[in-house]
Each structure stands twice: as C-alpha cells, then as structure tokens.
Design an enzyme around this catalytic site. Structure first.
Site, mmCIF file in Angstrom:
data_model
loop_
_atom_site.group_PDB
_atom_site.id
_atom_site.type_symbol
_atom_site.label_atom_id
_atom_site.label_comp_id
_atom_site.label_asym_id
_atom_site.label_seq_id
_atom_site.Cartn_x
_atom_site.Cartn_y
_atom_site.Cartn_z
ATOM 1 N N ASP A 58 -3.418 7.384 -3.069
ATOM 2 C CA ASP A 58 -3.273 6.250 -2.148
ATOM 3 C C ASP A 58 -3.734 5.005 -2.915
ATOM 4 O O ASP A 58 -4.859 4.975 -3.417
ATOM 5 C CB ASP A 58 -4.195 6.562 -0.947
ATOM 6 C CG ASP A 58 -4.220 5.492 0.125
ATOM 7 O OD1 ASP A 58 -3.502 4.492 0.013
ATOM 8 O OD2 ASP A 58 -5.006 5.681 1.090
ATOM 9 N N HIS B 272 -11.773 6.175 2.471
ATOM 10 C CA HIS B 272 -11.791 7.481 3.131
ATOM 11 C C HIS B 272 -11.701 8.613 2.135
ATOM 12 O O HIS B 272 -11.163 8.459 1.040
ATOM 13 C CB HIS B 272 -10.597 7.577 4.091
ATOM 14 C CG HIS B 272 -9.308 7.102 3.476
ATOM 15 N ND1 HIS B 272 -8.391 7.946 2.951
ATOM 16 C CD2 HIS B 272 -8.822 5.849 3.266
ATOM 17 C CE1 HIS B 272 -7.380 7.240 2.453
ATOM 18 N NE2 HIS B 272 -7.615 5.964 2.622
ATOM 19 N N ASP C 233 0.865 -1.177 0.000
ATOM 20 C CA ASP C 233 0.000 0.000 0.000
ATOM 21 C C ASP C 233 0.906 1.231 0.000
ATOM 22 O O ASP C 233 1.681 1.429 0.937
ATOM 23 C CB ASP C 233 -0.887 -0.052 1.254
ATOM 24 C CG ASP C 233 -2.013 0.965 1.217
ATOM 25 O OD1 ASP C 233 -1.885 1.985 0.530
ATOM 26 O OD2 ASP C 233 -3.032 0.726 1.902
ATOM 27 N N HIS D 269 -6.872 10.939 5.884
ATOM 28 C CA HIS D 269 -8.208 10.459 6.239
ATOM 29 C C HIS D 269 -9.009 11.633 6.751
ATOM 30 O O HIS D 269 -8.692 12.178 7.800
ATOM 31 C CB HIS D 269 -8.140 9.401 7.350
ATOM 32 C CG HIS D 269 -7.333 8.202 6.976
ATOM 33 N ND1 HIS D 269 -6.113 7.932 7.522
ATOM 34 C CD2 HIS D 269 -7.568 7.199 6.106
ATOM 35 C CE1 HIS D 269 -5.635 6.813 7.010
ATOM 36 N NE2 HIS D 269 -6.489 6.344 6.139
ATOM 37 N N GLU E 81 -11.243 1.140 -0.873
ATOM 38 C CA GLU E 81 -10.338 0.029 -0.582
ATOM 39 C C GLU E 81 -11.012 -1.159 0.095
ATOM 40 O O GLU E 81 -11.026 -1.251 1.314
ATOM 41 C CB GLU E 81 -9.131 0.501 0.233
ATOM 42 C CG GLU E 81 -9.419 1.378 1.428
ATOM 43 C CD GLU E 81 -8.123 1.836 2.111
ATOM 44 O OE1 GLU E 81 -7.199 1.033 2.274
ATOM 45 O OE2 GLU E 81 -8.061 3.019 2.493
ATOM 46 N N GLU F 192 -6.877 -1.167 -3.770
ATOM 47 C CA GLU F 192 -7.241 0.236 -3.500
ATOM 48 C C GLU F 192 -6.899 1.156 -4.668
ATOM 49 O O GLU F 192 -5.837 1.040 -5.268
ATOM 50 C CB GLU F 192 -6.504 0.735 -2.245
ATOM 51 C CG GLU F 192 -6.786 2.201 -1.910
ATOM 52 C CD GLU F 192 -6.128 2.659 -0.614
ATOM 53 O OE1 GLU F 192 -5.107 2.074 -0.214
ATOM 54 O OE2 GLU F 192 -6.649 3.628 -0.016
HETATM 55 MN MN MN Z 1 -3.726 2.790 1.164
HETATM 56 MN MN MN Z 2 -6.356 4.332 1.987
#
Ligand code: MN
Ligand code: MN
Length: 304
Positions: free
Chosen positions: A97, A157, A86, A165, A190, A288
């Site tokens: 992200d 998020h 990630d 976030h 995600e 994600e």
């Molecule tokens: Mn992530």
């Molecule tokens: Mn994330």
C-alpha cells in the site's frame, strides 16, 4: 514469515513502487480521474498482480477513500490541485500500500514535502519492539517543524493476508498507548498533513464509493443478489472494491445491476468506506510506504 509470503510482499511492493513512480506523468490538469485510476489499475494487472483496493485519487481537502463512482465518471483534475494517488497491489493476498502527493500549484509544494519528510523520519524509527507511538511522535515533530499540522484521526495500519487494515494502528501524533512493532509484521505508515490553521482532523461525507465484504454465506438471498455477491466474494474476498468495478462482474443491464447492488448494501454483507475530508476544508497531503519489520529495523517494500 514463509517464502511464499515474503516473495508475495516483495513483488507487490516492487510493482506498486514502479507504477506509482509514473504518477507525475499521469496526473495532469483536465485529465479525467476515472482515466487516471484505470491507468494505474490496468498497470497493476499487466504486471501480473491485482489491485488490493481501488486506486484512490483524493483532491485538495479530500483526504481519503475517494475513487470515481458510476455517478461521477466525468470528474477531472482541477487547476492548481493537490492530488493524492494511493494504490494497493496484492499477490495472492500479500498487500503493498503506497501513496504520493502530486502538486500542480507551486504554493502547495511545501505541504507535500512536509508529508514526505515526516514519512522519511517515521521510517527511521520503525523497528522490532518499538512502540508505535514513537512513530506518531516523529511524524508530529517533523510536520510541526515545517509549520504544518498532522491529521490526528487518520492512521497507518498493520497489514495481513487479504486484510488491508488489521491489528495495530500507527498514529500520526505522539501517543503513549497502542502496540509495538513486531518482527515479520507488515505495516503501512502514512502521515497526512494540513495547514496550521486547519482543524487537523477529517470528518466523513457519509457517502462511499469503496466497499468491502464483511461476511459472506452462500445461498441467503434472491438468485440475482446471490450471483452478484458470490462474484464479489470470488474476486475481492475481504479486500476493498469500487462500485464502478461491479459493472464488469455481472452480465446484466445497468439498472438491474444497481438494484441488486442496493439490495446487497441493505443486507449488511458489505460495508462502505465513507469519503473523508478535512473538517475545515483545507488541503491535505499524504505520503505512504509499506514496510516489513526485520530484526534490524525495517525493509521498505514500496521503495525501489
Ligand atoms: Mn494507502
Ligand atoms: Mn494505507
């Protein structure tokens, strides 16, 4: 959204996607987790961007928030592992992200594809005015159709400048509450997926390797503590950082550095992200993407 923000998000997304594409070549049995994380983080810097958070590398039942720390620098990728990578990239605080699951065991491939498939289907639902619960429902349905279970207490998020976030959470199960997607909003979607017989929820291991600054005011502590804290603020602002990154911030003996860091942790200026594991210790897969919601639907920023 102004041009600076749009260009920042587009670049961060493009770089994150390009770098994560190589995950299969980088993640191999026996390779040190620290090497893997440093490879991704270095590539982000080489592309003229910054990591928005430490590269997370979560193995098997570890679902989120793990990166090697100073105490486990020698950990390696075990055999037959399911490895979630990630990464976060930012350009002047505009964050992308994205995550993928690399599977080193044939028997776990279907779990990873279920997460990918759920993400695909979720992204088709995203659009202006759409309740976020619809995405949760799409994820839940896709995952169950393949005979697996979503992790209900991990969520996507909303993203804002220098804030990973914030605002709206995007559930991974059907839900009638929560907000709606807004035009020009940036969101990370995600899904996390585990086996049917698992609890389907994560619990905290208590310990953390990743932190972020929650408040900062100059001149409140000892000189040493102040020096380290101001370096943290200068470099990461409100974004998450790894404990292991602190070693490059201050020219001080290791022992001194860790004692100052302990003071900072005790002061309440930083908050940890405890490592999260599937409660019944079953493997978890994740996929994600970060999207920008447009008038028509959404633009997937982390896809080439
Ligand atoms: Mn992530
Ligand atoms: Mn994330």
């Amino acid at each position: 959204m102004d041009d600076e923000a749009l260009e920042g998000y587009l670049k961060a997304g493009r770089v994150a996607a390009t770098i994560l594409k190589d995950a299969e070549k980088i993640v191999k049995e026996g390779i040190r987790l620290l090497n893997i994380c440093e490879t991704f983080e270095k590539r982000i810097l080489e592309a003229g961007c910054k990591p928005a958070f430490p590269c997370n590398i979560c193995i098997n039942e570890v679902a989120a928030h793990y990166t090697p720390g100073p105490s486990d620098e020698d950990a390696v990728v075990p055999s037959n592992a399911l490895v979630k990578v990630d990464i976060g990239v930012h350009v002047n605080g505009f964050i992308a992200d994205t995550a993928r699951t690399i599977v080193l065991d044939e028997g776990l491939k279907s779990l990873a594809s279920a997460a990918e498939d759920a993400l695909r289907k979720a992204l088709k639902v995203v659009g202006p005015g759409i309740p976020v619960g619809k995405v949760g429902l799409a994820v839940e349905k896709a995952v169950k159709e393949r005979g697996f279970k979503p992790i209900w207490n991990l969520v996507g998020h909303q993203i804002a400048r220098y804030s990973l976030h914030m605002g709206t959470s995007i559930p991974n199960v059907g839900s009638s509450d929560g907000g709606r997607f807004e035009v020009n909003g940036v969101y990370a979607i995600e899904p996390f997926v585990t086996f049917q017989e698992a609890a389907g929820e994560v619990s905290s291991l208590g310990e953390a390797r990743i932190y972020r600054c929650v408040r900062y005011r100059k001149g409140r502590g000892s000189e040493g503590r102040e020096a380290l804290l101001s370096k943290i603020w200068e470099n990461y602002r409100t974004l998450p950082f790894a404990e292991r990154w602190l070693q490059g911030l201050l020219e001080a003996p290791r022992e001194r550095l860790w004692s100052l860091w302990n003071e900072i942790k005790a002061s309440g200026f930083v908050k940890g992200y405890p490592i999260l594991v599937e409660r019944t210790r079953r493997p978890v897969a994740q996929a994600e993407h970060t999207v920008l919601v447009t008038q028509e639907g959404c633009l997937i920023l982390t896809e080439l």
